[in-house]
Design an enzyme around this catalytic site. Structure first.
Site, PDB file in Angstrom:
ATOM      1  N   GLY A 114      31.364  37.284  38.803  1.00 50.30           N
ATOM      2  CA  GLY A 114      31.267  38.700  38.466  1.00 50.30           C
ATOM      3  C   GLY A 114      30.892  39.611  39.620  1.00 50.30           C
ATOM      4  O   GLY A 114      30.355  40.701  39.399  1.00 50.30           O
ATOM      5  N   SER A 115      31.224  39.232  40.838  1.00 52.46           N
ATOM      6  CA  SER A 115      30.880  40.134  41.951  1.00 52.46           C
ATOM      7  C   SER A 115      31.771  41.378  41.950  1.00 52.46           C
ATOM      8  O   SER A 115      31.324  42.469  42.324  1.00 52.46           O
ATOM      9  CB  SER A 115      30.947  39.404  43.294  1.00 52.46           C
ATOM     10  OG  SER A 115      32.270  39.123  43.657  1.00 52.46           O
ATOM     11  N   MET A 144      40.005  34.050  34.503  1.00 58.03           N
ATOM     12  CA  MET A 144      40.804  32.912  34.950  1.00 58.03           C
ATOM     13  C   MET A 144      41.578  32.219  33.829  1.00 58.03           C
ATOM     14  O   MET A 144      41.863  31.024  33.905  1.00 58.03           O
ATOM     15  CB  MET A 144      39.910  31.906  35.693  1.00 58.03           C
ATOM     16  CG  MET A 144      39.185  32.498  36.900  1.00 58.03           C
ATOM     17  SD  MET A 144      40.255  33.393  38.069  1.00 58.03           S
ATOM     18  CE  MET A 144      40.752  32.045  39.138  1.00 58.03           C
ATOM     19  N   ARG A 145      41.943  32.945  32.775  1.00 54.90           N
ATOM     20  CA  ARG A 145      42.800  32.385  31.725  1.00 54.90           C
ATOM     21  C   ARG A 145      44.163  33.053  31.800  1.00 54.90           C
ATOM     22  O   ARG A 145      44.257  34.264  32.030  1.00 54.90           O
ATOM     23  CB  ARG A 145      42.226  32.659  30.329  1.00 54.90           C
ATOM     24  CG  ARG A 145      40.876  32.086  30.079  1.00 54.90           C
ATOM     25  CD  ARG A 145      40.858  30.573  30.005  1.00 54.90           C
ATOM     26  NE  ARG A 145      41.709  30.032  28.948  1.00 54.90           N
ATOM     27  CZ  ARG A 145      41.971  28.738  28.812  1.00 54.90           C
ATOM     28  NH1 ARG A 145      41.461  27.860  29.673  1.00 54.90           N
ATOM     29  NH2 ARG A 145      42.727  28.305  27.838  1.00 54.90           N
ATOM     30  N   LEU A 154      47.312  34.724  30.122  1.00 56.93           N
ATOM     31  CA  LEU A 154      47.372  35.556  28.918  1.00 56.93           C
ATOM     32  C   LEU A 154      48.730  35.406  28.238  1.00 56.93           C
ATOM     33  O   LEU A 154      49.758  35.259  28.910  1.00 56.93           O
ATOM     34  CB  LEU A 154      47.137  37.024  29.299  1.00 56.93           C
ATOM     35  CG  LEU A 154      45.741  37.302  29.862  1.00 56.93           C
ATOM     36  CD1 LEU A 154      45.706  38.653  30.565  1.00 56.93           C
ATOM     37  CD2 LEU A 154      44.687  37.244  28.760  1.00 56.93           C
ATOM     38  N   HIS A 201      43.811  40.478  42.762  1.00 53.58           N
ATOM     39  CA  HIS A 201      44.231  39.146  43.208  1.00 53.58           C
ATOM     40  C   HIS A 201      43.903  39.005  44.693  1.00 53.58           C
ATOM     41  O   HIS A 201      44.161  39.922  45.472  1.00 53.58           O
ATOM     42  CB  HIS A 201      45.733  38.971  42.979  1.00 53.58           C
ATOM     43  CG  HIS A 201      46.247  37.646  43.439  1.00 53.58           C
ATOM     44  ND1 HIS A 201      45.997  36.480  42.739  1.00 53.58           N
ATOM     45  CD2 HIS A 201      46.942  37.282  44.538  1.00 53.58           C
ATOM     46  CE1 HIS A 201      46.539  35.458  43.397  1.00 53.58           C
ATOM     47  NE2 HIS A 201      47.121  35.918  44.496  1.00 53.58           N
ATOM     48  N   GLU A 261      37.732  43.374  48.481  1.00 57.27           N
ATOM     49  CA  GLU A 261      37.935  43.503  47.025  1.00 57.27           C
ATOM     50  C   GLU A 261      36.929  44.468  46.417  1.00 57.27           C
ATOM     51  O   GLU A 261      37.267  45.290  45.561  1.00 57.27           O
ATOM     52  CB  GLU A 261      37.783  42.137  46.339  1.00 57.27           C
ATOM     53  CG  GLU A 261      38.892  41.157  46.642  1.00 57.27           C
ATOM     54  CD  GLU A 261      38.762  39.872  45.828  1.00 57.27           C
ATOM     55  OE1 GLU A 261      38.485  39.945  44.619  1.00 57.27           O
ATOM     56  OE2 GLU A 261      38.927  38.779  46.406  1.00 57.27           O
TER      57      GLU A 261
HETATM   58  C1  GAR Z   1      37.930  37.200  43.103  1.00 55.63           C
HETATM   59  O1  GAR Z   1      38.178  36.808  44.427  1.00 55.63           O
HETATM   60  C2  GAR Z   1      39.228  37.597  42.418  1.00 55.63           C
HETATM   61  O2  GAR Z   1      40.121  38.258  43.285  1.00 55.63           O
HETATM   62  C3  GAR Z   1      39.763  36.261  42.016  1.00 55.63           C
HETATM   63  O3  GAR Z   1      38.652  35.535  41.569  1.00 55.63           O
HETATM   64  C4  GAR Z   1      37.496  35.995  42.254  1.00 55.63           C
HETATM   65  C5  GAR Z   1      36.460  36.378  41.227  1.00 55.63           C
HETATM   66  O4  GAR Z   1      35.224  36.657  41.841  1.00 55.63           O
HETATM   67  N1  GAR Z   1      40.752  36.386  41.000  1.00 55.63           N
HETATM   68  C6  GAR Z   1      41.789  35.578  40.872  1.00 55.63           C
HETATM   69  O5  GAR Z   1      41.985  34.625  41.599  1.00 55.63           O
HETATM   70  C7  GAR Z   1      42.721  35.913  39.723  1.00 55.63           C
HETATM   71  N2  GAR Z   1      43.940  35.167  39.824  1.00 55.63           N
HETATM   72  P1  GAR Z   1      34.111  37.465  41.074  1.00 55.63           P
HETATM   73  O6  GAR Z   1      33.910  36.790  39.716  1.00 55.63           O
HETATM   74  O7  GAR Z   1      32.894  37.341  41.931  1.00 55.63           O
HETATM   75  O8  GAR Z   1      34.591  38.881  40.914  1.00 55.63           O
END
Ligand code: GAR
Length: 219
Positions: free
Chosen positions: A14-15, A94-95, A97, A113, A178
């Site tokens: 969840g950052s 990460m599911r 849809l 992404h 991000e």
């Molecule tokens: C992030 O790097 C996001 O871009 C990636 O997961 C991480 C989640 O980090 N998302 C994917 O790979 C989606 N396909 P977070 O939980 O700390 O935000």
């Protein structure tokens, strides 16, 4: 115009959610965005604690409790609508849809992404970027289509890949980007500066001709 009501969907750390809370949380006066729900498919997701600490409404819809992906998505959809969300924000969700869910939220669901799409869709993007020897990597915010990691691109941030990088160093550099890109993209949507034409997102204020990043740098 009222604030844009969004539901943030998470699965873990969840950052990115934290970056959105810092930009648009209840403590921010006159925020153009209101986070009406943080929903996780995993009960242990660290992001749930971040949301609770910020005083946000949280829900867990545990995918393991459902017989099919469609049933799980229907349950999520119900929570999202009950909270009054107008836009779904995937933040490390990460599911995969179902097509029904994606179509129901067409042009009203965004994802971040960790790669410069259409390069490196899918998992292990940093490892694959290192293996490919690219000199620029980054992240993309896009509207969600059914095929994984496709859809109209709203905003991208590029970072250099440095000679000594390992996966962790590169991931950290991209994650820093991000955390800046996602609030920016969401703000542009909330301000009505993003529209979708076919498979492209058109962004007013979206062009900065001097924002060039060259790696290796010019002498
Ligand atoms: C992030 O790097 C996001 O871009 C990636 O997961 C991480 C989640 O980090 N998302 C994917 O790979 C989606 N396909 P977070 O939980 O700390 O935000």
């Amino acid at each position: 115009m009222g604030a844009l009501k969004v539901a943030v969907l998470i699965s873990g750390r969840g950052s990115n959610l934290q970056a959105l809370i810092d930009a648009f949380g209840p403590q921010v006066a006159d925020s153009p965005v209101q986070i009406v729900l943080v929903l996780s498919n995993r009960p242990a997701a660290q992001g749930l604690e971040r949301a609770a600490k910020a005083g946000l409404k949280t829900e867990i819809v545990d995918h393991k409790a459902f017989a099919s992906r469609e049933d799980f998505d229907v349950a999520m959809d119900r929570e999202i609508r009950a909270a009054g969300a107008e836009l779904v924000v995937l933040a490390g969700f990460m599911r995969l849809l179902s097509e029904g869910f994606v179509n129901a939220w067409r042009d009203r669901m965004i994802n971040i992404h960790p790669a410069l799409l259409p390069a490196f869709p899918g998992l292990d993007t940093h490892r694959r970027a290192l293996d490919a020897g690219v000199k620029l990597h980054g992240c993309t915010v896009h509207f969600v289509r059914h095929e994984t990691d496709t859809g109209p691109v709203i905003a991208q941030a590029a970072v250099p890949v440095l000679p000594g990088d390992d996966e962790a160093a590169l991931a950290a550099r991209v994650l820093w980007a991000e955390h800046r890109l996602y609030p920016l993209a969401l703000r542009l949507i909330a301000e009505g500066k993003v529209r979708v034409e076919g498979e492209r997102a058109i962004v007013d204020d979206g062009a900065a001709a001097d924002a060039v990043l060259i790696n290796p740098p010019l002498p």
